[in-house]
Design a protein around this motif. Structure first.
Motif, PDB file in Angstrom:
ATOM      1  N   ASN A 169       0.840  -1.197   0.000  1.00 26.46           N
ATOM      2  CA  ASN A 169       0.000   0.000   0.000  1.00 26.46           C
ATOM      3  C   ASN A 169       0.875   1.246   0.000  1.00 26.46           C
ATOM      4  OD1 ASN A 169      -2.355  -1.490   0.078  1.00 26.46           O
ATOM      5  ND2 ASN A 169      -3.243  -0.321   1.749  1.00 26.46           N
ATOM      6  N   HIS A 170       0.537   2.189  -0.846  1.00 23.34           N
ATOM      7  CA  HIS A 170       1.264   3.455  -0.897  1.00 23.34           C
ATOM      8  C   HIS A 170       1.324   4.100   0.482  1.00 23.34           C
ATOM      9  CE1 HIS A 170       1.565   7.727  -2.832  1.00 23.34           C
ATOM     10  NE2 HIS A 170       2.750   7.252  -2.529  1.00 23.34           N
ATOM     11  N   GLY A 171       0.257   3.952   1.249  1.00 21.60           N
ATOM     12  CA  GLY A 171       0.171   4.610   2.543  1.00 21.60           C
ATOM     13  C   GLY A 171       0.956   3.960   3.649  1.00 21.60           C
ATOM     14  N   SER A 172       1.526   2.783   3.403  1.00 24.24           N
ATOM     15  CA  SER A 172       2.244   2.117   4.494  1.00 24.24           C
ATOM     16  C   SER A 172       3.609   1.592   4.044  1.00 24.24           C
ATOM     17  CB  SER A 172       1.396   0.966   5.058  1.00 24.24           C
ATOM     18  OG  SER A 172       0.978   0.093   4.036  1.00 24.24           O
ATOM     19  N   LEU A 173       4.251   2.303   3.122  1.00 31.94           N
ATOM     20  CA  LEU A 173       5.641   1.983   2.808  1.00 31.94           C
ATOM     21  C   LEU A 173       6.489   2.207   4.054  1.00 31.94           C
ATOM     22  CD1 LEU A 173       6.189   3.666  -0.686  1.00 31.94           C
ATOM     23  CD2 LEU A 173       5.816   1.248  -0.196  1.00 31.94           C
ATOM     24  N   SER A 174       7.473   1.345   4.256  1.00 31.77           N
ATOM     25  CA  SER A 174       8.304   1.469   5.456  1.00 31.77           C
ATOM     26  C   SER A 174       9.238   2.666   5.339  1.00 31.77           C
ATOM     27  CB  SER A 174       9.127   0.193   5.656  1.00 31.77           C
ATOM     28  OG  SER A 174      10.111   0.079   4.640  1.00 31.77           O
ATOM     29  N   ASP A 175       9.700   3.146   6.483  1.00 32.72           N
ATOM     30  CA  ASP A 175      10.685   4.220   6.482  1.00 32.72           C
ATOM     31  C   ASP A 175      11.973   3.784   5.795  1.00 32.72           C
ATOM     32  OD1 ASP A 175       9.147   6.171   7.756  1.00 32.72           O
ATOM     33  OD2 ASP A 175       9.591   5.359   9.725  1.00 32.72           O
ATOM     34  N   ARG A 176      12.282   2.481   5.864  1.00 37.43           N
ATOM     35  CA  ARG A 176      13.481   1.976   5.170  1.00 37.43           C
ATOM     36  C   ARG A 176      13.368   2.181   3.664  1.00 37.43           C
ATOM     37  NH1 ARG A 176      14.412  -2.649   2.566  1.00 37.43           N
ATOM     38  NH2 ARG A 176      12.507  -3.621   3.337  1.00 37.43           N
ATOM     39  N   ILE A 177      12.236   1.764   3.100  1.00 35.56           N
ATOM     40  CA  ILE A 177      12.020   1.939   1.659  1.00 35.56           C
ATOM     41  C   ILE A 177      11.973   3.424   1.311  1.00 35.56           C
ATOM     42  CG2 ILE A 177      10.262   1.724  -0.153  1.00 35.56           C
ATOM     43  CD1 ILE A 177      11.767  -0.816   0.074  1.00 35.56           C
ATOM     44  N   MET A 178      11.243   4.196   2.123  1.00 36.01           N
ATOM     45  CA  MET A 178      11.119   5.631   1.865  1.00 36.01           C
ATOM     46  C   MET A 178      12.481   6.319   1.903  1.00 36.01           C
ATOM     47  SD  MET A 178       7.910   6.840   1.503  1.00 36.01           S
ATOM     48  CE  MET A 178       7.812   8.430   2.333  1.00 36.01           C
ATOM     49  N   SER A 179      13.340   5.888   2.800  1.00 31.81           N
ATOM     50  CA  SER A 179      14.647   6.531   2.943  1.00 31.81           C
ATOM     51  C   SER A 179      15.524   6.304   1.726  1.00 31.81           C
ATOM     52  CB  SER A 179      15.355   6.004   4.201  1.00 31.81           C
ATOM     53  OG  SER A 179      14.645   6.349   5.369  1.00 31.81           O
ATOM     54  N   ARG A 180      15.389   5.138   1.102  1.00 34.90           N
ATOM     55  CA  ARG A 180      16.252   4.843  -0.052  1.00 34.90           C
ATOM     56  C   ARG A 180      15.617   5.232  -1.380  1.00 34.90           C
ATOM     57  NH1 ARG A 180      20.753   0.335  -0.990  1.00 34.90           N
ATOM     58  NH2 ARG A 180      21.566   1.667   0.663  1.00 34.90           N
ATOM     59  N   TYR A 181      14.297   5.072  -1.509  1.00 37.52           N
ATOM     60  CA  TYR A 181      13.642   5.283  -2.803  1.00 37.52           C
ATOM     61  C   TYR A 181      12.723   6.502  -2.837  1.00 37.52           C
ATOM     62  CZ  TYR A 181      15.236   0.573  -3.921  1.00 37.52           C
ATOM     63  OH  TYR A 181      16.009  -0.534  -4.161  1.00 37.52           O
ATOM     64  N   GLY A 182      12.419   7.045  -1.666  1.00 37.67           N
ATOM     65  CA  GLY A 182      11.467   8.148  -1.627  1.00 37.67           C
ATOM     66  C   GLY A 182      10.043   7.641  -1.800  1.00 37.67           C
ATOM     67  N   ASP A 183       9.128   8.585  -1.801  1.00 37.60           N
ATOM     68  CA  ASP A 183       7.701   8.256  -1.927  1.00 37.60           C
ATOM     69  C   ASP A 183       7.386   8.124  -3.414  1.00 37.60           C
ATOM     70  OD1 ASP A 183       5.076   7.825  -1.419  1.00 37.60           O
ATOM     71  OD2 ASP A 183       4.617   9.848  -0.741  1.00 37.60           O
ATOM     72  N   THR A 184       7.855   7.034  -4.027  1.00 35.93           N
ATOM     73  CA  THR A 184       7.826   6.888  -5.483  1.00 35.93           C
ATOM     74  C   THR A 184       7.276   5.528  -5.899  1.00 35.93           C
ATOM     75  OG1 THR A 184      10.045   5.920  -5.528  1.00 35.93           O
ATOM     76  CG2 THR A 184       9.899   8.331  -5.690  1.00 35.93           C
ATOM     77  N   PRO A 185       6.807   5.419  -7.155  1.00 33.09           N
ATOM     78  CA  PRO A 185       6.450   4.097  -7.677  1.00 33.09           C
ATOM     79  C   PRO A 185       7.603   3.102  -7.579  1.00 33.09           C
ATOM     80  CG  PRO A 185       5.531   5.797  -9.091  1.00 33.09           C
ATOM     81  CD  PRO A 185       6.420   6.496  -8.084  1.00 33.09           C
ATOM     82  N   ALA A 186       8.835   3.584  -7.790  1.00 30.53           N
ATOM     83  CA  ALA A 186       9.998   2.683  -7.701  1.00 30.53           C
ATOM     84  C   ALA A 186      10.111   2.077  -6.309  1.00 30.53           C
ATOM     85  CB  ALA A 186      11.272   3.440  -8.059  1.00 30.53           C
ATOM     86  N   GLY A 187       9.836   2.882  -5.270  1.00 32.28           N
ATOM     87  CA  GLY A 187       9.884   2.363  -3.907  1.00 32.28           C
ATOM     88  C   GLY A 187       8.797   1.343  -3.643  1.00 32.28           C
TER      89      GLY A 187
END
Length: 560
Positions: A169-187
């Motif tokens: 879910n877009h709304g529950s990406l982990s901080d780990r993923i967000m930190s490396r990929y940002g709030d993006t489709p790639a993440g």
């Protein structure tokens, strides 16, 4: 740039080939039909209430039903719900929805036919929007944690022939993923791929994958990116499609039809769930109408114009095209454009192709408007092929898509127009839309046009509500609360307000909203400005009044 296809795009309807996954006797993917799902909104500890609601879903046409299992106790009670259903002759497969609690997943895997886990919170801690710096070695160690946590669940699922859904879910990406990929489709894609790679490494293929967002454009682009990523690694898992937190009434139906229908029309998707803030059985007719439209795409004349190259970026972004009207708000015939403006337009039928005469006319005046229609049963296929041909020839004339939906019921018109026009708008293939329907008044047709444009985020004409359908985690009456919030705020044009049952996706999905109203406990609500929690645990009876005050304090309120 690498090509997605070896040579050309075929605009005739062709469904993506996927591996078949068995879910309690219901096949998903492979040669199976597109399956329809829903989810209960009852407490999973309320066995009788859950059984009654599941029966209503099944009787409406639902083929698979999901229930939340926020803890081991709820997971264990799924056995009782299943037994009661079987005794009454209902063999519908059940799915346990798990967030934050691997132990609940382990308990559910021996009791239901499928378990859904969320990569954003199955191993990683809950998202708090914290930036974390990792070395490559540290990041690899985090990936190893996924394998260590997931393999025991795969072993239980294998023993009990239980399928797994990996649901991002877009709304529950982990901080780990967000930190490396940002709030993006790639993440979002990488969040799914990390888990899929573990599944294949351990020879577990009974997996369905979903990747959802409340923003339709993000959802469509991300699913396309996921398909490309899986193709690159020779993965062919079936896909579950849905627009999460779509809302209710016509807005929820249009968002769902645009997002789900656009992908299904491209052959992507094996099972769907329409998420409405209504009783769950209300989702089923909408899903059936979407699938009925997709079935019609294979019933029309073949599209002859298929010799069109499409590079990877064009495919993932939806074949985007710029016209001389690029940057203007999409126009609506009957609102912005009167008949006199169309006197110099070129009227063409998509199935007739792009003639030399039309090409000469357009090259002579690239501000001349093209009014593009189709009468084919598979009109969308012909319209897309025509627009790709037009773009390939460098013709940037503004294009108005004109469709006549005379004879369709209001609901079928809504779904059909949303898929056809929404798909073309998301692809950048339309600068204006023109909906006709005999016997339907102009105001209704203009309203439908504007709602479709709002769903594609191309033209905002009213308040948007990002509202979840509710589930067993919701501790307040979401449907009546949403109605009350709408009654108080629907005049705030352009504002986005999230109304969420719980914190699982709340703060994340509401990062796309201006304000958020989130269930925090029994009778308690938390209010957000963007993704920042402003007030916690407000009594529910005061929460709407406090929401209005928050909007006023930030200067976004206008009187009705």
């Amino acid at each position: 740039m690498n090509k997605v296809h070896k040579s050309i795009v075929d605009f005739n309807y062709n469904r993506r080939k996927s591996w078949q996954v068995n879910v309690g006797g219901i096949g998903i993917g492979g040669d199976n039909p597109i399956r329809i799902q829903s989810m209960t909104s009852t407490s999973t500890m309320d066995s009788e209430g859950s059984v009654v609601q599941i029966k209503r879903i099944v009787e409406a046409g639902g083929e698979i039903v999901r229930l939340t299992a926020q803890g081991v106790r709820e997971a264990e009670n799924l056995s009782d719900i299943s037994q009661r259903l079987r005794l009454q002759g209902f063999e519908v497969p059940l799915v346990a929805d798990i967030h934050f609690n691997p132990k609940a997943a382990f308990a559910a895997a021996s009791r239901v036919e499928k378990v859904r886990i969320n990569p954003g919170n199955f191993v990683d801690p809950g998202r708090v929007f914290k930036k974390i710096e990792y070395t490559d070695a540290e990041y690899e160690a985090e990936i190893k944690k996924i394998e260590d946590a997931l393999v025991p669940l795969l072993d239980i699922c294998r023993r009990h022939k239980t399928a797994l859904r990996i649901g991002v879910n877009h709304g529950s990406l982990s901080d780990r993923i967000m930190s490396r990929y940002g709030d993006t489709p790639a993440g979002m894609v990488e969040s799914a791929m990390e888990f899929l790679r573990v599944c294949l490494k351990h020879s577990f293929r009974d997996v369905v994958i979903s990747i959802k967002a409340s923003n339709v454009t993000v959802m469509v682009e991300t699913v396309r990116c996921l398909v490309a990523a899986m193709d690159k690694e020779d993965m062919h898992f079936p896909l579950h499609l849905g627009v999460t937190e779509a809302g209710d009434a016509e807005d929820g139906r249009i968002k769902s039809a645009v997002g789900i229908g656009s992908l299904l029309a491209d052959g992507i998707g094996d099972t769907i769930r329409v998420s409405l803030s209504e009783e769950p059985e209300c989702e089923i007719p909408v899903a059936r109408s979407i699938i009925s439209f997709i079935d019609s795409l294979s019933q029309g004349p073949m599209v002859a114009e298929t010799g069109i190259d499409c590079d990877n970026e064009m495919y993932l972004k939806g074949y985007r095209r710029d016209s001389l009207w690029c940057g203007k708000l999409p126009q609506v015939v009957g609102l912005d454009i009167e008949a006199s403006v169309l006197d110099d337009a070129v009227f063409v039928m998509a199935e007739d192709g792009l003639s030399d005469e039309v090409v000469r006319s357009l090259r002579g005046n690239q501000s001349r408007i093209v009014v593009l229609s189709s009468e084919a049963p598979n009109a969308l296929c012909h319209l897309k092929a025509f627009m790709m041909k037009l773009s390939g020839m460098g013709l940037l004339n503004p294009v108005i898509i004109r469709r006549d939906y005379s004879g369709l019921s209001d609901e079928k018109m809504t779904v059909t127009a949303s898929i056809e026009l929404g798909s073309l708008l998301l692809s950048g293939f339309s600068d204006g839309i023109w909906i006709e329907a005999e016997g339907i008044d102009k105001e209704r047709l203009v309203g439908l046009s504007l709602n479709i444009l709002q769903a594609t985020r191309l033209r905002i004409s009213k308040t948007e509500y990002i509202s979840c359908p509710g589930c067993g985690r919701t501790l307040y009456d979401l449907q009546s609360t949403l109605a009350d919030i709408k009654a108080s705020t629907s005049h705030l044009k352009g504002l986005k307000i999230g109304v969420m049952g719980c914190i699982v996706n709340g703060p994340g999905e509401m990062a796309d909203a201006d304000y958020g109203y989130v269930g925090a406990g029994i009778g308690k609500i938390s209010l957000y400005k963007g993704k920042e929690c402003i007030e916690k645990n407000i009594p529910a009876e005061n929460a709407i009044e406090r929401l209005i005050s928050l909007i006023k304090d930030n200067g976004d309120w206008v009187d009705p």
